[in-house]
Enzyme design. Structure first.
Site, PDB file in Angstrom:
ATOM      1  N   CYS A   1      10.688  -5.787   0.138  1.00 17.11           N
ATOM      2  CA  CYS A   1       9.501  -5.140  -0.389  1.00 17.11           C
ATOM      3  C   CYS A   1       8.579  -4.613   0.409  1.00 17.11           C
ATOM      4  O   CYS A   1       7.684  -3.581   0.152  1.00 17.11           O
ATOM      5  CB  CYS A   1       9.288  -6.097  -1.509  1.00 17.11           C
ATOM      6  SG  CYS A   1      10.310  -6.457  -2.729  1.00 17.11           S
TER       7      CYS A   1
ATOM      8  N   ASP B   1       4.261  -9.699  -3.141  1.00 20.09           N
ATOM      9  CA  ASP B   1       5.386 -10.585  -3.759  1.00 20.09           C
ATOM     10  C   ASP B   1       5.118 -12.077  -3.082  1.00 20.09           C
ATOM     11  O   ASP B   1       6.141 -12.839  -2.737  1.00 20.09           O
ATOM     12  CB  ASP B   1       6.618 -10.205  -3.213  1.00 20.09           C
ATOM     13  CG  ASP B   1       6.829  -8.971  -4.091  1.00 20.09           C
ATOM     14  OD1 ASP B   1       5.999  -8.566  -5.009  1.00 20.09           O
ATOM     15  OD2 ASP B   1       7.875  -8.569  -3.860  1.00 20.09           O
TER      16      ASP B   1
ATOM     17  N   LYS C   1       5.795  -5.498 -10.727  1.00 21.58           N
ATOM     18  CA  LYS C   1       6.775  -4.665 -10.383  1.00 21.58           C
ATOM     19  C   LYS C   1       8.392  -5.166 -10.756  1.00 21.58           C
ATOM     20  O   LYS C   1       8.492  -6.271 -10.801  1.00 21.58           O
ATOM     21  CB  LYS C   1       6.882  -3.810  -9.148  1.00 21.58           C
ATOM     22  CG  LYS C   1       7.212  -5.201  -7.848  1.00 21.58           C
ATOM     23  CD  LYS C   1       7.007  -4.523  -6.629  1.00 21.58           C
ATOM     24  CE  LYS C   1       7.336  -5.572  -5.436  1.00 21.58           C
ATOM     25  NZ  LYS C   1       8.606  -5.868  -5.430  1.00 21.58           N
TER      26      LYS C   1
END
Length: 188
Positions: free
Chosen positions: A119, A10, A86
């Site tokens: 995450c 990310d 995701k």
């Protein structure tokens, strides 16, 4: 020697200055992630990028199809590097990440990215539970100030708390320099 992969979680535009959800220290963390990406590429080892998109246009950041949800240019993938989309904190949940790792006989994961307390932590814990040996590169991860029970928790405290918890039972936690100096990136 066990095969390892670099998991880049990310590092997306919305986390940078002028994005919808800027993180503390994101520029330095992305620079360190880029160094690690290059080291893995130079050694011919697997790099897997993770990109988060929420499923609703009303999300506070990473809205579907937005420029903020795209990978930041500092860590763009090459054509031969998979990008896993995701929708949850855990990068393994309802994605093809584990299948990609299995396809390449990966046993060790090196994890970098954002946000450390969400995450990165969720993925590192899940990876350890799945049996991977996990290393988290703390200075290639970024987070932000949080609030709990009316108290502000500074990003540095959030980062230290997350990394110390991961180091206790889930992962080796190293700096970029420590990892690279130990020559942990070896030719595939």
């Amino acid at each position: 020697m066990a095969k390892q992969a670099l998991i880049v979680i990310d590092i997306q535009n919305d986390y940078f200055p002028n994005g919808k959800w800027p993180l503390v220290g994101v520029e330095a963390a992305a620079d360190n992630a880029a160094r690690l990406i290059q080291a893995f590429r130079d050694s011919g080892q697997q790099v897997v990028h993770i990109r988060h998109e929420f499923t609703s246009d009303s999300a506070p950041f990473f809205t579907p199809g937005s420029s903020g949800a795209q990978l930041h240019p500092k860590v763009s993938n090459r054509a031969d590097e998979p990008v896993v989309l995701k929708h949850f904190v855990n990068s393994f949940r309802e994605t093809e990440l584990e299948a990609i790792l299995d396809q390449h006989d990966i046993e060790q994961l090196v994890v970098v990215g954002s946000m450390s307390h969400m995450c990165v932590e969720g993925t590192a814990r899940a990876a350890a539970d799945l049996g991977y040996a996990v290393t988290v590169i703390h200075d290639a991860c970024a987070t932000l100030d949080l609030e709990f029970n009316g108290q502000r928790v500074a990003a540095a405290q959030v980062q230290s708390t997350v990394m110390s918890a991961l180091a206790f039972a889930y992962a080796s936690v190293l700096s970029t320099e420590e990892f690279l100096a130990a020559e942990r990136v070896t030719p595939a």
